[in-house]
Scaffold this active site. Structure first.
Site, short mmCIF file in Angstrom:
data_model
loop_
_atom_site.label_atom_id
_atom_site.label_comp_id
_atom_site.label_asym_id
_atom_site.label_seq_id
_atom_site.Cartn_x
_atom_site.Cartn_y
_atom_site.Cartn_z
N ASP A 84 0.84 -1.20 0.00
CA ASP A 84 0.00 0.00 0.00
C ASP A 84 0.88 1.25 0.00
O ASP A 84 1.77 1.38 0.83
CB ASP A 84 -0.90 -0.03 1.25
CG ASP A 84 -1.99 1.01 1.23
OD1 ASP A 84 -2.36 1.49 0.14
OD2 ASP A 84 -2.50 1.34 2.31
N HIS A 85 0.62 2.17 -0.93
CA HIS A 85 1.37 3.42 -1.04
C HIS A 85 2.88 3.19 -1.05
O HIS A 85 3.63 3.80 -0.29
CB HIS A 85 1.00 4.38 0.10
CG HIS A 85 -0.37 4.97 -0.05
ND1 HIS A 85 -0.66 5.94 -0.99
CD2 HIS A 85 -1.53 4.71 0.57
CE1 HIS A 85 -1.95 6.26 -0.91
NE2 HIS A 85 -2.49 5.51 0.02
N HIS A 177 -7.33 9.88 4.25
CA HIS A 177 -6.88 8.85 5.18
C HIS A 177 -7.21 9.28 6.60
O HIS A 177 -7.20 10.46 6.92
CB HIS A 177 -5.37 8.64 5.06
CG HIS A 177 -4.95 7.90 3.83
ND1 HIS A 177 -3.88 8.29 3.05
CD2 HIS A 177 -5.44 6.79 3.24
CE1 HIS A 177 -3.74 7.44 2.04
NE2 HIS A 177 -4.68 6.53 2.14
N GLY A 209 -11.39 4.47 3.16
CA GLY A 209 -12.75 3.94 3.21
C GLY A 209 -13.42 4.04 4.57
O GLY A 209 -14.62 3.81 4.68
#
Length: 287
Positions: A84-85, A177, A209
């Site tokens: 992730d990222h 985020h 999310g």
């Protein structure tokens, strides 16, 4: 069953549902998410930030843990292990370590540099069968040291990076985020629709999310979002469950200090959160 994420997200895009990416931080997180995915017959993506991987011992340790758990728990649903990222070097390390998917986050660089480095990552990833996610625009807020300004993605830049051969695209549409502030303006659905049109049906990714209202989640899925990332919510419910355990003095009852008993309420809280998200995203019984 460890796979890359390309096919599961193509299926999600076609079926108008989304696959959850749930970030993992330790063995308990990983086991809880895998067990719920199997229970609900849902494909799932295990997200790992570079900071979380370092905390868990390194990329190789994470791969070994996930692969062994996938086997020992007899997981049959599709599972992707996804960076992730990721930085450029982080992506290279994960490709070598055995991840099945990576995200190269070049969103802080000029678009030409983002595209060029994304192409390099794709070339390396394809040699080992990994899927690749890229990012345009910026996800607001901070997660594990990655800070974003919240810039709305330019549809033309999305079109350009989609043509590199990536499998799915994260595009900033006002998402954040962490915990959303009270004055948050919501997702920019006009931008999301324009990005979907510009990328010709490519699966899109919604970061941040946690805290997005259900109606916005469903509307974003209808506009092409096929992967939704969840991390903060699992952290919050895990911490709250452990706090309650200690406040009620259960660690002082019998052998309540046993780490397996201490962590159990947090694990159950994560499981319940993941169940709720799988139902909301519509991925149950899609494996």
């Amino acid at each position: 069953m460890l796979v890359n994420a390309a096919q599961m997200l193509k299926d999600a895009r076609a079926g108008r549902y989304a696959v959850g990416q749930f970030n993992i931080n330790n063995l308990e997180w990983t086991k809880a998410i895998l067990q719920v995915a199997q229970e609900m017959q849902s494909p799932v993506i295990l997200g790992v930030s570079e900071g979380a991987a370092k905390y868990m011992g390194g990329f190789g340790t994470v791969v070994a843990m996930v692969a062994a758990m996938d086997t020992d728990l007899k997981i049959t649903v599709p599972v992707a292990l996804h960076l992730d990222h990721g930085s450029y070097d982080g992506c290279v390390s994960c490709i070598e370590a055995g991840f099945t998917s990576v995200m190269f986050d070049g969103s802080h660089s000029p678009i030409d540099e983002n595209i060029a480095k994304t192409k390099e990552i794709i070339a390396m990833a394809r040699q080992k069968g990994l899927s690749v996610e890229a990012e345009v625009g910026s996800i607001g807020g901070e997660e594990d040291g990655v800070v974003g300004s919240g810039e709305i993605a330019d549809p033309e830049q999305c079109r350009q990076i989609a043509q590199t051969g990536i499998d799915f695209l994260a595009a900033g549409i006002g998402n954040i985020h962490g915990v959303y502030p009270d004055n948050w303006k919501g997702l920019d659905f006009a931008a999301l629709e324009a990005i979907g049109n510009a990328t010709d049906g490519m699966p899109l990714v919604l970061h941040g999310g946690t805290g997005i209202p259900e109606d916005m989640i469903k509307q974003s899925i209808g506009l092409g979002v096929s992967k939704i990332n969840v991390n903060t919510e699992c952290q919050i419910v895990f911490t709250a469950a452990l706090r309650k355990y200690f406040e009620e003095g259960k660690d002082k009852q019998g052998k309540g200090f046993d780490p397996r008993k201490v962590l159990a309420p947090g694990v159950e809280a994560i499981k319940e959160s993941v169940r709720e998200k799988i139902n909301l995203f519509g991925s149950a019984n899609k494996a």
